[in-house]
Design a protein around this motif. Structure first.
Motif, PDB file in Angstrom:
ATOM      1  N   UNK A 121       0.833  -1.215   0.000  1.00 55.65           N
ATOM      2  CA  UNK A 121       0.000   0.000   0.000  1.00 55.65           C
ATOM      3  C   UNK A 121       0.866   1.263   0.000  1.00 55.65           C
ATOM      4  N   UNK A 122       1.990   1.174  -0.711  1.00 53.85           N
ATOM      5  CA  UNK A 122       2.862   2.342  -0.854  1.00 53.85           C
ATOM      6  C   UNK A 122       3.652   2.670   0.399  1.00 53.85           C
ATOM      7  N   UNK A 123       3.634   1.796   1.386  1.00 47.51           N
ATOM      8  CA  UNK A 123       4.275   2.096   2.671  1.00 47.51           C
ATOM      9  C   UNK A 123       5.678   1.492   2.731  1.00 47.51           C
ATOM     10  N   UNK A 124       6.518   1.903   1.791  1.00 50.86           N
ATOM     11  CA  UNK A 124       7.901   1.449   1.763  1.00 50.86           C
ATOM     12  C   UNK A 124       8.766   2.695   1.835  1.00 50.86           C
ATOM     13  N   UNK A 125       9.811   2.652   2.682  1.00 53.04           N
ATOM     14  CA  UNK A 125      10.659   3.840   2.770  1.00 53.04           C
ATOM     15  C   UNK A 125      11.257   4.149   1.415  1.00 53.04           C
ATOM     16  N   UNK A 126      11.570   3.100   0.630  1.00 50.43           N
ATOM     17  CA  UNK A 126      12.173   3.330  -0.689  1.00 50.43           C
ATOM     18  C   UNK A 126      11.138   3.083  -1.790  1.00 50.43           C
ATOM     19  N   UNK A 127       9.869   3.242  -1.455  1.00 52.14           N
ATOM     20  CA  UNK A 127       8.826   3.132  -2.470  1.00 52.14           C
ATOM     21  C   UNK A 127       8.949   4.275  -3.470  1.00 52.14           C
ATOM     22  N   UNK A 128       8.447   4.043  -4.673  1.00 51.69           N
ATOM     23  CA  UNK A 128       8.492   5.098  -5.700  1.00 51.69           C
ATOM     24  C   UNK A 128       7.340   6.067  -5.460  1.00 51.69           C
ATOM     25  N   UNK A 129       7.665   7.335  -5.257  1.00 54.64           N
ATOM     26  CA  UNK A 129       6.623   8.324  -4.939  1.00 54.64           C
ATOM     27  C   UNK A 129       6.446   9.365  -6.041  1.00 54.64           C
ATOM     28  N   UNK A 179       6.582  16.120  -0.457  1.00 53.96           N
ATOM     29  CA  UNK A 179       6.565  15.554   0.902  1.00 53.96           C
ATOM     30  C   UNK A 179       6.262  14.062   0.833  1.00 53.96           C
ATOM     31  N   UNK A 180       6.779  13.316   1.786  1.00 50.25           N
ATOM     32  CA  UNK A 180       6.526  11.872   1.789  1.00 50.25           C
ATOM     33  C   UNK A 180       5.024  11.609   1.888  1.00 50.25           C
ATOM     34  N   UNK A 181       4.500  10.762   0.987  1.00 52.87           N
ATOM     35  CA  UNK A 181       3.073  10.394   1.044  1.00 52.87           C
ATOM     36  C   UNK A 181       2.910   9.089   1.820  1.00 52.87           C
ATOM     37  N   UNK A 182       3.831   8.156   1.563  1.00 50.82           N
ATOM     38  CA  UNK A 182       3.822   6.859   2.236  1.00 50.82           C
ATOM     39  C   UNK A 182       2.487   6.156   2.048  1.00 50.82           C
ATOM     40  N   UNK A 183       1.989   6.187   0.807  1.00 54.07           N
ATOM     41  CA  UNK A 183       0.722   5.533   0.503  1.00 54.07           C
ATOM     42  C   UNK A 183       0.632   5.239  -0.982  1.00 54.07           C
ATOM     43  N   UNK A 184      -0.482   4.645  -1.420  1.00 52.08           N
ATOM     44  CA  UNK A 184      -0.585   4.172  -2.813  1.00 52.08           C
ATOM     45  C   UNK A 184      -0.967   5.286  -3.792  1.00 52.08           C
ATOM     46  N   UNK A 185      -0.147   6.327  -3.842  1.00 52.44           N
ATOM     47  CA  UNK A 185      -0.376   7.414  -4.803  1.00 52.44           C
ATOM     48  C   UNK A 185       0.964   7.762  -5.430  1.00 52.44           C
TER      49      UNK A 185
END
Ligand code: NAP
Length: 459
Positions: free
Chosen positions: A259-267, A361-367
């Motif tokens: 659900x996009x909650x990865x520190x190194x997720x693509x934002x 800003x960090x979203x830390x979600x599926x967007x």
């Protein structure tokens, strides 16, 4: 003390609650960790390695329970089977290189002199862990710290407090003494008071920038070394020579997995204008193929976010971007499980700019926001226009181009044609507000040991 509650994102129920330690009890706990350290460090390295490996084997034996608990605690679909692949690979790698990484460096061994640099355990290592990859983020420090001869105190995130209990259970059953590895429940003031009172010789904090700042303030003046692994806003850059399908597949997975909650997720993604339309079209199809739902349902590829308040942040950033002119390409109605709470439909935004928080800003979600770029220079400027510096994912067919761009990107890791992955042989590190220090690789052992010089002369 009031109990700390773990609210499950699956159904909003209280899944667990624990009383935090009083400050007096916490001080006694830290003193026990200190008393246990020298005897632990005196054991042969091979014995410590074997005990740590046995601890992880015990954890593997609890797999069904661990996977189910992860779904309840932070919403990850059970179909993904927990974090065992990464946990085992990182443990094996760090255990395999331990002897070499901790070996003394002989400078001179002659009739007159013996001069060498040894590596000595720091003492008591304190791990403050986040909920998003609760096992992986913990073992990055736990494994090398114990192997190197430190004792470890773990304070896990309230959202995943059972993870610490499971690790302690597995390691104690392996024969690691209770005071050598302690899992504790602490509130923030007690955590900070222990650090300020010099209870620890190293603190690894993985979490938000704000949390990192609080830890740094608590440690001020104590000279306690800190490893700070904080937030990210990781970019992907798709060059004109990229393999389009591979780029869509990896970057969308990097944006949406967990659900996009990865520190190194693509934002945020920057795509060369020649590939932009095709990239966006394929990305929309990729995301529309996801299934949002209960993490225990085998069909769910996207679970709820770990907590309603995290989904609120993503909703607010998305709404604000749309109000500023961004165009959403995913129809939330295609994801009927979106309940306005922790269950959140994924989203792709175009017509975005760096005036919008969703791009800075960090979203830390599926967007994820996608922007068109003309050339490398524009992509570099945008990738570096960020307070964070964890990873960047560059898509090209050319190693030299990737390396040359990588040298100008302000991040701890540069990927070519991959994303959202930790290689245990490479140092996990960041720059700017993402923090400092490094874990994994042989350098991970340097974070939990100090050099000690021996200058021995015969007279
Ligand atoms: P968080 O709210 O900062 O919490 C992280 C941990 O620190 C939790 O155990 C939390 O305890 C504790 N904590 C927070 N503030 C504290 C304070 N003032 N005093 C004492 N303890 C404190 O972060 P999170 O929401 O759990 O994790 C998500 C963040 O972690 C994201 O920003 C993500 O990018 C980052 N992250 C970074 C990496 C990396 O490698 N760079 C890896 C994973 C995650 P409680 O839970 O009890 O509040």
């Amino acid at each position: 003390m009031t109990p700390i509650q773990l609210i499950s994102p699956v159904d909003g129920s209280v899944y667990a609650e624990r009383l935090p330690m009083t400050l007096d009890a916490a001080r006694s706990m830290a003193a026990a960790a200190r008393a246990a350290q020298k005897p632990w460090a005196a054991r042969p390295l091979a014995e410590r390695i074997a005990l740590v490996r046995k601890g992880i084997a015990n954890l593997n034996a609890m797999k069904d329970r661990v996977v189910e608990e992860l779904a309840w605690q932070m919403g990850r679909p059970t179909r993904f089977g927990g974090e065992f692949g990464g946990v085992n690979a990182r443990t094996d790698y760090m255990a395999d290189i331990a002897e070499q990484a901790l070996a003394l460096v002989m400078i001179e061994d002659s009739a007159a002199f013996r001069r060498y640099i040894a590596r000595e355990a720091l003492g008591v290592v304190f791990i403050v862990a986040p909920w998003n990859y609760p096992y992986l983020t913990t073992i990055n420090t736990l494994i090398p710290a114990l192997i190197a001869g430190n004792t470890v105190v773990l304070k896990h995130a309230s959202q995943t407090m059972l993870v610490g209990e499971r690790l302690a259970e597995a390691f104690h059953a392996a024969g690691i003494p209770a005071d050598v590895f302690q899992n504790v429940v602490l509130d923030h003031p007690t955590t900070e008071a222990l650090i300020a009172g010099r209870a620890f010789n190293f603190v690894n904090f993985t979490g938000s920038v704000r949390g990192g700042q609080a830890i740094e303030r608590a440690a001020a003046g104590t000279f306690t070394p800190l490893g700070l692994e904080l937030g990210g806003k990781d970019p992907g850059y798709v060059r004109a020579d990229a393999n389009l399908d591979a780029a869509v597949d990896t970057l969308m997975d990097g944006a949406m997995f967990n659900a996009g909650q990865c520190c190194c997720g693509i934002e945020r993604i920057y795509v060369h204008e020649s590939l932009y339309d095709a990239f966006v079209e394929k990305s929309v199809a990729w995301v529309n193929a996801l299934t949002l739902g209960n993490p225990f349902d085998a069909a769910s590829t996207l679970g709820p976010m770990a907590n309603k308040r995290f989904a609120d942040v993503v909703r607010a950033q998305t709404a604000e971007a749309i109000a500023m002119g961004a165009r959403p390409l995913i129809d939330p109605k295609a994801f009927p499980a979106d309940d306005g709470g922790a269950y959140l439909a994924p989203q792709i935004l175009v017509n975005v700019s760096h005036a919008m928080r969703v791009m800075t800003e960090e979203s830390f979600g599926p967007v994820v926001g996608i922007m068109k770029v003309r050339d490398d220079a524009e992509a570099l400027r945008l990738m570096n226009d960020s307070p964070y510096g964890l990873t960047a994912s560059i898509w090209t067919q050319d190693y030299d181009t990737a390396a040359a761009l990588g040298a100008q990107v302000e991040t701890g890791t540069v990927y070519m044609n991959r994303a959202d992955y930790l290689d245990p042989a490479l140092c996990w590190t960041g720059c700017k507000d993402t923090g400092r220090g490094g874990s994994l690789s042989f350098l991970g052992y340097h974070s939990v040991t100090r050099p000690k010089s021996y200058h021995l002369k015969k007279v």
